[in-house]
Design an enzyme around this catalytic site. Structure first.
Site, PDB file in Angstrom:
ATOM      1  N   GLU A 241       0.823  -1.217   0.000  1.00 29.21           N
ATOM      2  CA  GLU A 241       0.000   0.000   0.000  1.00 29.21           C
ATOM      3  C   GLU A 241       0.851   1.260   0.000  1.00 29.21           C
ATOM      4  O   GLU A 241       0.465   2.283  -0.578  1.00 29.21           O
ATOM      5  CB  GLU A 241      -0.951  -0.015   1.207  1.00 29.21           C
ATOM      6  CG  GLU A 241      -0.402   0.508   2.520  1.00 29.21           C
ATOM      7  CD  GLU A 241       0.679  -0.378   3.143  1.00 29.21           C
ATOM      8  OE1 GLU A 241       1.414   0.128   4.008  1.00 29.21           O
ATOM      9  OE2 GLU A 241       0.765  -1.560   2.778  1.00 29.21           O
ATOM     10  N   ASP A 242       2.036   1.188   0.631  1.00 26.27           N
ATOM     11  CA  ASP A 242       2.905   2.365   0.689  1.00 26.27           C
ATOM     12  C   ASP A 242       3.362   2.781  -0.706  1.00 26.27           C
ATOM     13  O   ASP A 242       3.428   3.968  -1.029  1.00 26.27           O
ATOM     14  CB  ASP A 242       4.109   2.113   1.609  1.00 26.27           C
ATOM     15  CG  ASP A 242       4.804   0.797   1.318  1.00 26.27           C
ATOM     16  OD1 ASP A 242       4.323   0.020   0.462  1.00 26.27           O
ATOM     17  OD2 ASP A 242       5.836   0.528   1.961  1.00 26.27           O
ATOM     18  N   PHE A 243       3.657   1.800  -1.560  1.00 25.52           N
ATOM     19  CA  PHE A 243       4.090   2.099  -2.922  1.00 25.52           C
ATOM     20  C   PHE A 243       2.978   2.795  -3.713  1.00 25.52           C
ATOM     21  O   PHE A 243       3.211   3.816  -4.373  1.00 25.52           O
ATOM     22  CB  PHE A 243       4.521   0.820  -3.639  1.00 25.52           C
ATOM     23  CG  PHE A 243       4.773   0.994  -5.114  1.00 25.52           C
ATOM     24  CD1 PHE A 243       5.975   1.493  -5.571  1.00 25.52           C
ATOM     25  CD2 PHE A 243       3.791   0.676  -6.050  1.00 25.52           C
ATOM     26  CE1 PHE A 243       6.215   1.681  -6.930  1.00 25.52           C
ATOM     27  CE2 PHE A 243       4.016   0.854  -7.407  1.00 25.52           C
ATOM     28  CZ  PHE A 243       5.232   1.360  -7.846  1.00 25.52           C
TER      29      PHE A 243
END
Length: 408
Positions: A241-243
């Site tokens: 999700e961070d990407f």
């Protein structure tokens, strides 16, 4: 032209030679940028008076599951922050988690700290970490939200640094480069060498050059901007999700800044097996999100593969002894990595040079093993209690009736 005749082979070798030269120059350029940036900017404290009287509030979201021997230390470092306006949003998968007792104890010890607990998350979210913390994120009362995983050891100067940087024009997110502070066994030294050498070679340079390179271990962002990009919960359809959320922000023209303080992963112990498991999982995610980078550029930019290919091509074109070149190449990388690790550590290492060399060679040799293991079955990832199938592009599905072992 037949690629298998003499002229075709010569042409192919020339193309490979040019490509290899570009890889070598590019790798060393990134490494040197990271080295000088680390020396000049890491661990440089900001003046807290820059914040002025109207200090922005910060909502700290802590996803928690289970107990690590150092969990209480890590949590207490958040309760003892000397920051005038913050709240702790502590998120659990269920109300029977043993870590709840630690939180309750800390709440009694620090009654003036505003802390709230959240349970169960949202069942429609695939990513277990996002599922865990989405309720805390949605309940955050402040514009600045700090996602801080359970392993992170916090400090007031870290929070001040990130808040000051987040107030810069057009900056939407400030993140910490991952690091590892505990060295209880050899495997933890390997972890420290990975984060402080192999990852730091490129992580700092990518951010200096304005590339989108963020890890989700510890980062502060403006909630209003993420809400414009559909909010945290929407990115729970991906394991990385961070990407994807930082990619969405970056494509809208928002800037990211790396904190002067590396993220302090404070874990009591680890093993080489668990380290390899995480590296394989992370690489499989990159293989599905950044196919060309992860499958071609990333493995070829590691020290040993780059040294071997460069040595062979230099021997072919210039009759330079490949063994001598490789040895010199490795020695230069070791020296640069040692200096960079000291930069990230902000001082002498807590172990001797022989242990550093042993951990360095172990990490570099494991890199090839990790790559081979990852590419054998790149779409299936074990994480926590489930096995996930990651499609090309990053969309993820839970494999039903799977009972994966813990792989953190």
């Amino acid at each position: 032209m037949n690629l298998f005749d003499e002229q075709g082979v010569s042409y192919l070798l020339l193309v490979l030679g040019v490509f290899n030269l570009m890889m070598y120059v590019m790798s060393f350029t990134f490494i040197l940028i990271s080295l000088f940036y680390g020396k000049l900017y890491l661990h440089k404290k900001v003046d807290p008076d820059v914040l002025g009287d109207d200090v922005p509030g910060v909502s700290i979201v802590k996803p928690l599951m289970g107990i690590d021997p150092l969990l209480e230390t890590n949590l207490e470092s958040h309760f003892t922050l000397k920051y005038p306006k913050f709240e702790l949003l502590l998120c659990f998968h269920d109300d029977q988690d043993p870590a709840i007792n630690i939180v309750n104890r800390l709440q009694q010890k620090y009654p003036k700290v505003e802390a709230r607990l959240f349970f169960h998350g949202r069942e429609d979210i695939i990513n277990p970490m996002v599922q865990n913390m989405v309720q805390g994120y949605e309940a955050a009362q402040y514009e600045y939200v700090w996602i801080s995983s359970s392993r992170i050891l916090a400090s007031t100067e870290i929070l001040q640094d990130m808040v000051v940087k987040l107030q810069q024009p057009n900056v939407a997110l400030v993140h910490q480069m991952p690091f590892y502070i505990h060295t209880s066994n050899f495997a933890s030294i390997v972890e420290k060498v990975y984060f402080g050498c192999a990852l730091a070679r490129y992580y700092l340079a990518f951010n200096v050059l304005g590339m989108c390179c963020v890890t989700g271990m510890s980062y502060v962002f403006k909630k209003s901007i993420l809400e414009q990009q559909k909010g945290l919960g929407w990115y729970g359809q991906y394991l990385a999700e961070d990407f994807f959320l930082t990619k969405a922000m970056h494509e809208r023209g928002h800037k990211f800044v790396v904190s002067a303080f590396p993220a302090q992963q404070n874990v009591s112990s680890t093993s080489v097996e668990s380290f390899v498991g995480r590296m394989v999982r992370w690489l499989r995610l990159r293989l599905n999100m950044l196919t060309v980078v992860a499958s071609i550029l990333e493995p070829l930019s590691d020290c040993f593969p780059l040294g071997i290919t460069s040595g062979c091509l230099l021997y072919h074109f210039f009759s330079i002894d490949p063994v001598i070149f490789f040895c010199c190449h490795v020695c230069v990388w070791i020296v640069i990595d040692y200096i960079q690790l000291c930069n990230v550590q902000n001082g002498p290492l807590p172990f001797g040079k022989l242990k550093f060399l042993a951990a360095w060679f172990t990490r570099e040799l494991l890199s090839t093993f990790v790559f081979l293991k990852a590419v054998v079955n790149p779409h299936r990832i074990k994480w926590g209690k489930h096995t996930y199938y990651v499609h090309m592009g990053g969309h993820t599905e839970v494999e039903r009736h799977s009972h994966a072992s813990q792989d953190l």
